[in-house]
Design an enzyme around this catalytic site. Structure first.
Site, short mmCIF file in Angstrom:
data_model
loop_
_atom_site.label_atom_id
_atom_site.label_comp_id
_atom_site.label_asym_id
_atom_site.label_seq_id
_atom_site.Cartn_x
_atom_site.Cartn_y
_atom_site.Cartn_z
N GLU A 1 0.87 -1.18 0.00
CA GLU A 1 0.00 0.00 0.00
C GLU A 1 0.90 1.22 0.00
O GLU A 1 1.93 1.23 0.66
CB GLU A 1 -0.91 0.05 1.24
CG GLU A 1 -1.99 -1.00 1.28
CD GLU A 1 -1.55 -2.30 1.94
OE1 GLU A 1 -2.22 -3.33 1.76
OE2 GLU A 1 -0.48 -2.31 2.61
N TYR B 1 7.55 2.42 -7.66
CA TYR B 1 6.97 1.07 -7.73
C TYR B 1 6.55 0.74 -9.15
O TYR B 1 6.75 -0.38 -9.62
CB TYR B 1 5.78 0.94 -6.77
CG TYR B 1 6.13 1.23 -5.33
CD1 TYR B 1 7.31 0.77 -4.76
CD2 TYR B 1 5.28 1.97 -4.52
CE1 TYR B 1 7.64 1.04 -3.45
CE2 TYR B 1 5.59 2.23 -3.20
CZ TYR B 1 6.77 1.78 -2.67
OH TYR B 1 7.09 2.05 -1.36
#
Length: 150
Positions: free
Chosen positions: A105, A117
Site C-alpha cells: 500500500e 513502484y
C-alpha cells in the site's frame, strides 16, 4: 547503477532506523513496530552507501505471498537510485522465501513512491479508502502488486 550494501536490521539499529523514519514521514513507524517485525522474523534490512546508512525496508512473506511493509530512504539521499536498489534487494529476499507475488500500500499523495513502484513493475490493483492517518483526517492507499515469478 547505484551500489548499496545491505545488512539485516537488529534491535541495536533501531535508534538509527528511527532517525531516518522520523525524518522521512509525517506518520512514522514506532520502535515497537520495528521490534515486532524483527522478532517476527520478517525480512528487515538496512541499506548503506559506503558506511552511510541511507535507508531501510521490511518485507513479510508467507504462503507464497509477500507484503512490502516499509521502505524508507532518508530525505537527503532520495533521488539517487537507492530506493530502487533497496526495493530490488527486498524483492530478492521475498523470492528467497518462495513468494510468488508482493503486495504493498502507498499513500495516494506519495507520487514519487508510486512512480518508483511502477518503474520497478508494480501495478495498481485497488484502493483502500481512508487507510492512512493524515494531517487533518485520513488518506486513501493505492494497493499495488508485483509478480516475483520470472
Amino acid at each position: 547503477m547505484t551500489v548499496l550494501s545491505f545488512r539485516a536490521m537488529q534491535e541495536s539499529d533501531l535508534d538509527a532506523v528511527l532517525a531516518v523514519e522520523f525524518a522521512a514521514f509525517s506518520h512514522p513507524w514506532t520502535r515497537g513496530i520495528f521490534l515486532d517485525c524483527i522478532k517476527s522474523g520478517h525480512e528487515c534490512w538496512m541499506g548503506f552507501c559506503g558506511l552511510q546508512q541511507v535507508g531501510h525496508g521490511v518485507v513479510s512473506a508467507a504462503a507464497g505471498e509477500s507484503h512490502l511493509l516499509n521502505i524508507t530512504i532518508k530525505p537527503e539521499s532520495q533521488g539517487n537510485g537507492y530506493g530502487y536498489a533497496l526495493l530490488e534487494h527486498l524483492m530478492g529476499r521475498a523470492r528467497a522465501r518462495d513468494a510468488e507475488v508482493t503486495f504493498l500500500e502507498v499513500r495516494e499523495s506519495n507520487r514519487s513512491a508510486a512512480a518508483l513502484y511502477e518503474r520497478f513493475g508494480f501495478n495498481e490493483i485497488g484502493r483502500r479508502r481512508n487507510y492512512y492517518p493524515a494531517v487533518g483526517g485520513r488518506e486513501d492507499a493505492l494497493v499495488m502488486a508485483y509478480s516475483l515469478i520470472e
